[in-house]
Scaffold this active site. Structure first.
Site, mmCIF file in Angstrom:
data_model
loop_
_atom_site.group_PDB
_atom_site.id
_atom_site.type_symbol
_atom_site.label_atom_id
_atom_site.label_comp_id
_atom_site.label_asym_id
_atom_site.label_seq_id
_atom_site.Cartn_x
_atom_site.Cartn_y
_atom_site.Cartn_z
ATOM 1 N N ASP A 153 108.530 -0.690 52.664
ATOM 2 C CA ASP A 153 109.528 -0.682 53.743
ATOM 3 C C ASP A 153 109.446 0.611 54.555
ATOM 4 O O ASP A 153 109.036 1.649 54.041
ATOM 5 C CB ASP A 153 110.920 -0.834 53.117
ATOM 6 N N ASN A 168 110.338 -13.066 57.590
ATOM 7 C CA ASN A 168 109.725 -12.233 58.634
ATOM 8 C C ASN A 168 109.236 -13.040 59.848
ATOM 9 O O ASN A 168 108.976 -12.474 60.915
ATOM 10 C CB ASN A 168 108.551 -11.406 58.076
HETATM 11 C C1 FPP Z 1 108.568 -3.472 56.259
HETATM 12 O O1 FPP Z 1 108.798 -2.449 57.166
HETATM 13 C C2 FPP Z 1 107.167 -3.833 56.283
HETATM 14 C C3 FPP Z 1 106.689 -5.050 56.615
HETATM 15 C C4 FPP Z 1 107.558 -6.180 56.981
HETATM 16 C C5 FPP Z 1 105.248 -5.311 56.668
HETATM 17 C C6 FPP Z 1 104.401 -4.618 55.637
HETATM 18 C C7 FPP Z 1 102.999 -4.896 55.976
HETATM 19 C C8 FPP Z 1 101.956 -4.032 55.895
HETATM 20 C C9 FPP Z 1 102.059 -2.659 55.388
HETATM 21 C C10 FPP Z 1 100.623 -4.432 56.384
HETATM 22 C C11 FPP Z 1 100.014 -5.637 55.789
HETATM 23 C C12 FPP Z 1 99.538 -5.445 54.413
HETATM 24 C C13 FPP Z 1 98.589 -6.211 53.834
HETATM 25 C C14 FPP Z 1 98.407 -6.134 52.373
HETATM 26 C C15 FPP Z 1 97.747 -7.122 54.571
HETATM 27 P P1 FPP Z 1 109.796 -2.681 58.372
HETATM 28 O O2 FPP Z 1 109.003 -3.094 59.566
HETATM 29 O O3 FPP Z 1 110.866 -3.635 58.007
HETATM 30 O O4 FPP Z 1 110.351 -1.258 58.554
HETATM 31 P P2 FPP Z 1 111.773 -0.842 59.154
HETATM 32 O O5 FPP Z 1 112.789 -1.328 58.158
HETATM 33 O O6 FPP Z 1 111.659 0.633 59.208
HETATM 34 O O7 FPP Z 1 111.891 -1.491 60.485
#
Ligand code: FPP
Length: 256
Positions: A36, A84
């Site tokens: 996150d 998502n």
């Molecule tokens: C949450 O941060 C993260 C995600 C929804 C995506 C995580 C994906 C990756 C790191 C890349 C893909 C990985 C692989 C293994 C292919 P957020 O966007 O919700 O952060 P925020 O809460 O700060 O907005």
């Protein structure tokens, strides 16, 4: 993606570390991570959210290496939840394209390192080409005996449980034949042990529909650090915190 996530490091998990107490504490067998804080990380730098996801993807390299060095055998990453899809289309497209890029640039390196890749979640909502490539990656690495890397992409714990129930009904299982072991065979995680440790970055303290069945007795570790900055020092902190805990699984005597 120009830089390979796993260029030329030794195979992991490092065989001498598996099942050992490293640095004096017990290492979890299966670590699951809720990555996150990518969006906030980008926002703090005046960058678009996708840059945060790209930085988060680059970070996989050092975290997987560190976990492997400590002897962790199974790692599961929560990369995209069933919820998502409701993010802005541009972000969803970007995340799918990151997954496509990771498959193209990393699967060979992971295979060379004896890593077995598993996909947790639904495949049917991805573009056909991506579905094919995911299947190819799973097939290529299925006999590997090193680290197991579970990628939860279009994964939701409730969806997983519902799908399991539907499959059990379709298979016509008699109620008295259904126990936790049998139910577990219908889950996306059928080839994984339950997670010992669940790490969530960026200060949040919830599961967000991640491994809700499997986490019944998992230890939880929250870090204020956003995922792109969660480095080997943070990994060590999380593992040390796990190693210092006593797990009783509902009994009175410590187990494991
Ligand atoms: C949450 O941060 C993260 C995600 C929804 C995506 C995580 C994906 C990756 C790191 C890349 C893909 C990985 C692989 C293994 C292919 P957020 O966007 O919700 O952060 P925020 O809460 O700060 O907005």
């Amino acid at each position: 993606m120009s830089e390979a996530l796993l260029p030329s490091q030794p195979f992991f998990p490092s065989p001498e570390a598996v099942g050992q107490q490293t640095n004096g504490y017990k290492v979890p067998n299966h670590v699951a991570i809720i990555m996150d804080g990518n969006g906030r990380w980008a926002g703090q730098r005046g960058l678009p959210r996708l840059e945060g996801h790209r930085a988060g993807t680059q970070n996989l390299h050092r975290v997987l290496e560190a976990l492997g060095r400590h002897g962790v055998r199974h790692v599961t990453l929560y990369a995209f939840s069933t919820e998502n899809w409701s993010r802005p289309p541009e972000e969803v497209r970007g995340l799918l394209s990151i997954l496509q890029g990771v498959i193209e640039s990393e699967v060979r390196a992971l295979h060379a390192k004896n890593v077995r890749i598993l996909h947790l979640g639904r495949l049917d909502r991805f573009p056909k080409r991506l579905q094919r490539e995911i299947r190819r990656a799973l097939e290529l690495t299925r006999n590997n005996t090193g680290m197991t890397l579970g990628v939860a992409f279009d994964y939701g714990g409730r969806d997983e449980i519902l799908e399991a129930v539907k499959a059990i009904v379709r298979d016509g299982l008699a109620p008295e034949r259904i126990d936790e072991t049998v139910f577990g065979r219908y889950l996306y995680t059928r080839e994984l042990p339950d997670p010992d440790l669940i790490i969530r970055t960026a200060g949040e303290q919830r599961l967000s529909n991640f491994l809700i069945w499997q986490s019944a007795y998992s230890e939880f570790y929250c870090s204020p650090c956003p995922w792109p900055d969660f480095d080997e020092v943070e990994v060590e902190r999380a593992l040390r915190s796990f190693g210092e805990r006593t797990r009783r699984f509902g009994a009175l005597i410590p187990i494991g």
